[in-house]
Design a protein around this motif. Structure first.
Motif, PDB file in Angstrom:
ATOM      1  N   PHE A 356      32.711  61.322 -18.221  1.00 12.22           N
ATOM      2  CA  PHE A 356      33.560  60.135 -18.207  1.00 12.22           C
ATOM      3  C   PHE A 356      34.976  60.504 -18.644  1.00 12.22           C
ATOM      4  O   PHE A 356      35.171  61.449 -19.406  1.00 12.22           O
ATOM      5  CB  PHE A 356      32.992  59.059 -19.138  1.00 12.22           C
ATOM      6  N   GLN A 357      35.919  59.740 -18.158  1.00 13.45           N
ATOM      7  CA  GLN A 357      37.320  59.952 -18.530  1.00 13.45           C
ATOM      8  C   GLN A 357      37.831  58.677 -19.189  1.00 13.45           C
ATOM      9  O   GLN A 357      38.377  57.789 -18.528  1.00 13.45           O
ATOM     10  CB  GLN A 357      38.154  60.317 -17.294  1.00 13.45           C
ATOM     11  N   PHE A 358      37.631  58.598 -20.477  1.00 12.44           N
ATOM     12  CA  PHE A 358      38.080  57.453 -21.241  1.00 12.44           C
ATOM     13  C   PHE A 358      39.309  57.826 -22.061  1.00 12.44           C
ATOM     14  O   PHE A 358      39.347  58.892 -22.691  1.00 12.44           O
ATOM     15  CB  PHE A 358      36.976  56.975 -22.203  1.00 12.44           C
ATOM     16  N   GLY A 359      40.279  56.923 -22.078  1.00 16.73           N
ATOM     17  CA  GLY A 359      41.443  57.148 -22.926  1.00 16.73           C
ATOM     18  C   GLY A 359      41.151  56.874 -24.388  1.00 16.73           C
ATOM     19  O   GLY A 359      41.871  57.328 -25.280  1.00 16.73           O
ATOM     20  N   ARG A 360      40.068  56.147 -24.619  1.00 12.56           N
ATOM     21  CA  ARG A 360      39.682  55.796 -25.990  1.00 12.56           C
ATOM     22  C   ARG A 360      38.206  55.427 -25.953  1.00 12.56           C
ATOM     23  O   ARG A 360      37.747  54.709 -25.064  1.00 12.56           O
ATOM     24  CB  ARG A 360      40.515  54.593 -26.465  1.00 12.56           C
ATOM     25  N   VAL A 361      37.439  55.929 -26.905  1.00 13.93           N
ATOM     26  CA  VAL A 361      35.998  55.647 -26.954  1.00 13.93           C
ATOM     27  C   VAL A 361      35.688  54.891 -28.241  1.00 13.93           C
ATOM     28  O   VAL A 361      36.032  55.339 -29.339  1.00 13.93           O
ATOM     29  CB  VAL A 361      35.160  56.937 -26.893  1.00 13.93           C
ATOM     30  N   VAL A 362      35.041  53.746 -28.090  1.00 12.57           N
ATOM     31  CA  VAL A 362      34.643  52.934 -29.238  1.00 12.57           C
ATOM     32  C   VAL A 362      33.118  52.847 -29.244  1.00 12.57           C
ATOM     33  O   VAL A 362      32.501  52.532 -28.223  1.00 12.57           O
ATOM     34  CB  VAL A 362      35.242  51.513 -29.154  1.00 12.57           C
ATOM     35  N   ALA A 363      32.508  53.128 -30.381  1.00 16.85           N
ATOM     36  CA  ALA A 363      31.054  53.060 -30.508  1.00 16.85           C
ATOM     37  C   ALA A 363      30.652  51.808 -31.274  1.00 16.85           C
ATOM     38  O   ALA A 363      31.219  51.499 -32.325  1.00 16.85           O
ATOM     39  CB  ALA A 363      30.513  54.294 -31.225  1.00 16.85           C
ATOM     40  N   VAL A 364      29.678  51.091 -30.726  1.00 16.67           N
ATOM     41  CA  VAL A 364      29.001  50.029 -31.475  1.00 16.67           C
ATOM     42  C   VAL A 364      27.733  50.669 -32.027  1.00 16.67           C
ATOM     43  O   VAL A 364      26.890  51.155 -31.270  1.00 16.67           O
ATOM     44  CB  VAL A 364      28.668  48.832 -30.568  1.00 16.67           C
ATOM     45  N   LEU A 365      27.610  50.690 -33.341  1.00 16.75           N
ATOM     46  CA  LEU A 365      26.584  51.510 -33.986  1.00 16.75           C
ATOM     47  C   LEU A 365      25.675  50.692 -34.901  1.00 16.75           C
ATOM     48  O   LEU A 365      26.137  49.906 -35.723  1.00 16.75           O
ATOM     49  CB  LEU A 365      27.258  52.614 -34.811  1.00 16.75           C
ATOM     50  N   THR A 383      34.076  62.714 -30.481  1.00  8.41           N
ATOM     51  CA  THR A 383      34.237  62.011 -29.205  1.00  8.41           C
ATOM     52  C   THR A 383      34.647  60.559 -29.401  1.00  8.41           C
ATOM     53  O   THR A 383      35.455  60.021 -28.643  1.00  8.41           O
ATOM     54  CB  THR A 383      32.903  62.060 -28.420  1.00  8.41           C
ATOM     55  N   VAL A 384      34.094  59.912 -30.419  1.00  3.33           N
ATOM     56  CA  VAL A 384      34.346  58.488 -30.664  1.00  3.33           C
ATOM     57  C   VAL A 384      35.594  58.311 -31.512  1.00  3.33           C
ATOM     58  O   VAL A 384      35.742  58.944 -32.557  1.00  3.33           O
ATOM     59  CB  VAL A 384      33.126  57.844 -31.362  1.00  3.33           C
ATOM     60  N   ASP A 385      36.493  57.435 -31.058  1.00  2.61           N
ATOM     61  CA  ASP A 385      37.730  57.178 -31.796  1.00  2.61           C
ATOM     62  C   ASP A 385      37.530  56.145 -32.892  1.00  2.61           C
ATOM     63  O   ASP A 385      38.153  56.233 -33.954  1.00  2.61           O
ATOM     64  CB  ASP A 385      38.818  56.690 -30.828  1.00  2.61           C
ATOM     65  N   GLN A 386      36.680  55.151 -32.637  1.00  3.65           N
ATOM     66  CA  GLN A 386      36.476  54.094 -33.616  1.00  3.65           C
ATOM     67  C   GLN A 386      35.017  53.640 -33.586  1.00  3.65           C
ATOM     68  O   GLN A 386      34.384  53.572 -32.525  1.00  3.65           O
ATOM     69  CB  GLN A 386      37.373  52.890 -33.298  1.00  3.65           C
ATOM     70  N   PHE A 387      34.490  53.326 -34.778  1.00  3.30           N
ATOM     71  CA  PHE A 387      33.111  52.868 -34.906  1.00  3.30           C
ATOM     72  C   PHE A 387      33.097  51.397 -35.319  1.00  3.30           C
ATOM     73  O   PHE A 387      33.716  51.028 -36.329  1.00  3.30           O
ATOM     74  CB  PHE A 387      32.354  53.677 -35.962  1.00  3.30           C
ATOM     75  N   GLU A 419      31.117  44.474 -38.152  1.00  4.88           N
ATOM     76  CA  GLU A 419      30.835  43.173 -37.538  1.00  4.88           C
ATOM     77  C   GLU A 419      29.325  42.980 -37.561  1.00  4.88           C
ATOM     78  O   GLU A 419      28.605  43.566 -36.762  1.00  4.88           O
ATOM     79  CB  GLU A 419      31.346  43.118 -36.092  1.00  4.88           C
ATOM     80  N   THR A 420      28.821  42.178 -38.474  1.00  4.90           N
ATOM     81  CA  THR A 420      27.367  42.036 -38.599  1.00  4.90           C
ATOM     82  C   THR A 420      26.744  41.352 -37.387  1.00  4.90           C
ATOM     83  O   THR A 420      25.593  41.623 -37.037  1.00  4.90           O
ATOM     84  CB  THR A 420      27.005  41.243 -39.868  1.00  4.90           C
ATOM     85  N   ASP A 421      27.487  40.477 -36.741  1.00  8.19           N
ATOM     86  CA  ASP A 421      26.982  39.784 -35.549  1.00  8.19           C
ATOM     87  C   ASP A 421      27.193  40.668 -34.319  1.00  8.19           C
ATOM     88  O   ASP A 421      28.303  41.140 -34.069  1.00  8.19           O
ATOM     89  CB  ASP A 421      27.700  38.448 -35.367  1.00  8.19           C
ATOM     90  N   ARG A 427      32.492  42.181 -28.764  1.00 13.28           N
ATOM     91  CA  ARG A 427      33.818  41.646 -28.460  1.00 13.28           C
ATOM     92  C   ARG A 427      34.912  42.494 -29.127  1.00 13.28           C
ATOM     93  O   ARG A 427      35.918  42.847 -28.506  1.00 13.28           O
ATOM     94  CB  ARG A 427      33.911  40.192 -28.932  1.00 13.28           C
ATOM     95  N   THR A 428      34.678  42.843 -30.392  1.00 10.00           N
ATOM     96  CA  THR A 428      35.650  43.679 -31.111  1.00 10.00           C
ATOM     97  C   THR A 428      35.784  45.046 -30.461  1.00 10.00           C
ATOM     98  O   THR A 428      36.896  45.564 -30.301  1.00 10.00           O
ATOM     99  CB  THR A 428      35.218  43.832 -32.581  1.00 10.00           C
ATOM    100  N   ALA A 429      34.660  45.636 -30.081  1.00 10.19           N
ATOM    101  CA  ALA A 429      34.681  46.954 -29.454  1.00 10.19           C
ATOM    102  C   ALA A 429      35.442  46.915 -28.137  1.00 10.19           C
ATOM    103  O   ALA A 429      36.213  47.834 -27.820  1.00 10.19           O
ATOM    104  CB  ALA A 429      33.256  47.443 -29.225  1.00 10.19           C
TER     105      ALA A 429
END
Length: 467
Positions: A356-365, A383-387, A419-421, A427-429
């Motif tokens: 994949f070619q992502f400019g930014r990777v966000v993980a929902v964990l 690889t992941v920029d933000q969790f 984000e507990t929900d 949505r945040t990711a």
């Protein structure tokens, strides 16, 4: 095992909804038993149950699969290739992502509610007899997985299946699926996982998993750490079984990124197969495909007869692996992947980087309590920029704030959001992924536990999906 099937129901498929409530009852009755997180290290209870049922697991040949990661994907590939060869297949995998029916597959389709209910009601009196005997002996009654295994064996005999691909629940030696005798024993990569149950070292875990090797079986293994391979070699010698290992007897010769997956060339134990389309992402899936090909060669021709290229190509092209680098939404792309240990997370990170070619990777964990959360975050950190840390619906899910503290300890507070929900977390990711700079869009990957992936898949299948 049960009355003759009506013409409208051949044992597979989702049915017309008429039996949905009864299928829910079956699931509830299974859930009333001791859960999968606490299996009993025994075979005697399951053996007694199938004995009373007439040993349905002996009604068909079995390909038995264990390992730490890649079991389900490899199982599904093997089943798809066997089905392409014209065989009526049974497939048992675990755990399920959304519906219990996913675990018992007949001819490529989850078993229908009607057949699930009919077979469960057929075997229930016999399970009750075993429960009574166990209680009288002061032992725990049949667990969820022990009862489910008996149910799956009965369903496959009822189908009837020409061959069954059987994935272990946990370990191997004392896993309830091991009451079946596999003509082919398949091992995917073995690493640390379930240490409390299987042992604290790769060697100990491999020794337990090697328990599925039966006398004169064909053993097919992915490339392994030396200490794991030594245990498989020992098991093969003790049972006078043949052993084919990836990198020596077979392997992936090449893989090229393609639309929707990859094109692979595989050297099997009996033939060479060029330019096979594999509609799955990741080099690890190409390696799983090589193991699957070697397993089918070992089953159909004892490893001495090459497969028909066109039939193999048809089988691999039709293979699916839900919850494994599966795209469930676009703009931005949302992937779900069931990586739940560091070994799986490393494979996931490499696949994202390569495919994949992502400019930014966000993980929902979200991670379950008995897993190496820090190891998973560490494996993804390059690889992941933000969790975005959240919680799945499982009661074993680590509290989001606790998991966030673990993540902060690995990557720092600036890269962690809580984000507990789950809906809010998605949505945040998405919002964070949309902040990607440059020409490449951002992407979201949902990972860390199978239960989280199941929750997101359920949302994606609901009305309105993830839009």
């Amino acid at each position: 095992m049960s009355p003759k099937k009506s013409k409208k129901d051949d044992g597979a498929g989702q049915g017309d909804g008429e039996f949905a409530a009864e299928a829910t009852r079956v699931h509830d009755e299974l859930l009333a038993r001791v859960g999968e997180s606490a299996p009993e290290p025994r075979l005697s209870a399951t053996r007694r149950a199938v004995e009373l049922l007439g040993d349905p697991q002996r009604a068909y040949p079995v390909i038995h699969i264990t390992g730490t990661n890649g079991k389900t994907s490899t199982s599904r590939m093997i089943e798809s290739v066997l089905r392409a060869h014209g065989l009526r297949t049974g497939l048992m995998t675990s755990p399920h992502l959304v519906r219990l029916n996913e675990r018992i597959v007949v001819d490529g389709e989850p078993i229908s509610d009607e057949r699930l209910v009919a077979n469960w009601d057929d075997i229930q009196p016999y399970l009750t007899m075993v429960d009574t005997e166990l209680e009288a002996a002061g032992e725990p009654t049949l667990t969820f997985f022990e009862a489910l295994t008996a149910l799956a064996f009965a369903c496959f005999a009822d189908a009837p299946a020409d061959v069954v691909v059987l994935e272990v629940g946990m370990g191997g030696e004392w896993d309830s699926t091991n009451v079946a005798d596999g003509q082919v024993a398949v091992f995917t990569p073995i690493a640390l996982d379930h240490q409390a149950r299987l042992g604290s070292t790769v060697e100990a875990i491999a020794r337990t998993k090697a328990g599925i090797v039966k006398p004169a079986a064909s053993v097919v293994s992915a490339a392994q750490l030396p200490e794991a391979l030594a245990e498989l070699q020992r098991a093969a010698e003790l049972t006078e079984s043949s052993l084919a290992v990836e990198g020596v007897a077979f392997g992936v010769e090449s893989t090229t990124v393609a639309v929707g997956g990859q094109v692979v060339t595989i050297r099997g134990v009996a033939g060479r197969y060029e330019d096979l389309l594999l509609p799955l992402f990741g080099d690890h899936q190409a390696q799983n495909a090589a193991v699957a090909v070697a397993a089918v060669e070992s089953f159909l021709g004892s490893g001495s007869q090459a497969l028909d290229h066109d039939v193999l190509a048809e089988g691999l092209a039709a293979a699916t692996s839900p919850g494994r680098l599966q795209i469930v939404a676009n703009e931005p792309t949302i992937l779900v992947d069931a990586a739940h240990n560091p070994h799986g997370a490393r494979a996931l990170a490499k696949a994202i980087d390569d495919y994949f070619q992502f400019g930014r990777v966000v993980a929902v964990l979200s991670v379950l309590a008995d897993k190496d959360a820090a190891g998973i975050v560490r494996a993804l950190s390059g690889t992941v920029d933000q969790f975005v840390v959240t919680q799945s619906g499982s009661d074993r899910s680590v509290d989001a704030d606790e998991l966030a503290a673990v993540a902060v300890g690995v990557v720092g507070a600036a890269r962690v959001v809580v984000e507990t929900d789950l809906v809010a977390a998605l949505r945040t990711a998405r919002d964070l992924a949309d902040e990607a700079e440059g020409d490449e869009p951002g992407g979201v990957v949902v990972t860390g536990s199978i239960t989280l992936v199941g929750d997101v898949l359920a949302l994606s299948q609901a009305e309105g999906g993830l839009s």
